[in-house]
Design an enzyme around this catalytic site. Sequence first.
Site, short mmCIF file in Angstrom:
data_model
loop_
_atom_site.label_atom_id
_atom_site.label_comp_id
_atom_site.label_asym_id
_atom_site.label_seq_id
_atom_site.Cartn_x
_atom_site.Cartn_y
_atom_site.Cartn_z
N ARG A 101 60.26 -18.82 50.26
CA ARG A 101 60.64 -18.46 48.89
C ARG A 101 61.79 -19.35 48.38
O ARG A 101 61.81 -19.75 47.21
CB ARG A 101 61.07 -16.99 48.90
N ASN B 240 73.93 -10.44 45.99
CA ASN B 240 73.19 -9.90 47.13
C ASN B 240 73.87 -10.26 48.45
O ASN B 240 74.74 -11.12 48.46
CB ASN B 240 71.77 -10.45 47.11
N CYS C 183 71.66 -3.29 41.14
CA CYS C 183 70.55 -4.16 41.53
C CYS C 183 69.48 -4.12 40.44
O CYS C 183 69.23 -3.06 39.86
CB CYS C 183 69.97 -3.66 42.86
N ASP C 184 68.83 -5.25 40.19
CA ASP C 184 67.84 -5.28 39.11
C ASP C 184 66.43 -4.94 39.57
O ASP C 184 65.53 -4.78 38.75
CB ASP C 184 67.85 -6.64 38.41
N TYR D 246 60.64 -3.29 48.20
CA TYR D 246 61.20 -3.91 49.41
C TYR D 246 60.85 -3.15 50.68
O TYR D 246 61.00 -3.70 51.78
CB TYR D 246 62.72 -4.04 49.30
#
Length: 437
Positions: free
Chosen positions: A280, A147, A169-170, A260
């Site tokens: 986070r 990322n 991207c997952d 997102y």
Amino acid sequence: MKKFSVTIAGGGSTYTPGIVLLMLDNLDKFPVRQIKLYDNDEARQKIVADACEILIKERAPEIEFVATTDPETGFSDIDFVMAHIRVGKYEMRELDEKIPLKYGLVGQETCGPGGIAYGMRSIGGVIEMVDYMEKYSPNAWMLNYSNPAAIVAEATRRLRPNSKILNICDMPIGIEARMAKILGLSSRKEMNIRYYGLNHFGWWTDIRDQEGNDLMPQLIEHVQENGYDVGIHSDGSWQRTFQAAKDTQALDPKTLPNTYLKYYFFPNQEVEHSDPNYTRANMVIDGREKNVFSECNRIVEAGTSEGTTLKAGDHASYIIDLARAIAYNTHERMLLIVENKGAISNFDETAMVEVPCVVGANGPEPLTQGEIPRFQKGLMEQQVAVEKLVVEAWMEQSYQKLWQALTLSRTVPNAEVAKQVLDELIEANKAYWPELH
């Protein structure tokens, strides 16, 4: 049958054991002769590597295992690089999240100021790995899920336009797994999807089963009530993220959004729900990182992986699918980040867009998504401009362009705040960013 040699770049990652186990579980589909771990942090990688060595010895002793910090060793004689590096590790992620929050802005690792800061750190690291791969194994492919994928993809497009790198991207894959659960399907692979957008910034426009039946109405009904919440236990912040999809979806009720988008549409709500002292990154350091490292240490002390809590990274199975598609020319449909070149007909040709592609031995062939509506087009043009400005700022060492990128981000209210955040991010990233002028 050919057996493949794979390097996992970012060998000290907490996700590495899951990827190794995934490969060991799929040797019938993707035979492996050698697994290498490569990282520039020897001490961190050793914790993971020593445990992985035991896992491999017990389950597939014929596979050669190497862990190294030497680029020549790490990148020679390989077919694939699976790359998930985090330049600056979680300590820098913590600053990516906490510095913006001080200014009342979204503190997130891939969106807004935090994503821009992380992008400025990642570009050099990913380019370095591409260069190692091309020097020591010129026929290898890099499957990159480092990322922030959008900025990294734009950087590789600009700086290494002919390199064999696929950016993936997952997150959409995780959402599609939830969609399959909503629909009562056994796998997301039972769905044919149409989707367009940028990484972490996209929309599903059509989802059908193998017979061609339209599954969108059922999914939309569920999402309008519950978001992507399907009753699977996940921690509080993820739970909120999946539920928030119902608010995001209301902006364009005929489509289904990537989760997102909430950071761009409802930044104030995100800030309200954030603890500026415990973000986070802290959750990951105190949770996932501690758990994985202590389990790796336990395996090494015991000399066996019996009873291990380490699991194959199911969410990462797309990486094996992608490697297989290239190795065996399977023409599987996969969502990848590729140069637009007309896939979205009314959008910047050079934008790195996320669209379904057919993947074979020559890499990806994007599927045309046609014209997109004004709402999405306007949002995407703004976001692509941010990503391109970040890459230009890195290439030109330009303070001006990075200030413009931050000012243009939907998560930043004005140029004054953008400048304040930028100046603090520069200070925090001295060891990682090029010096800006």
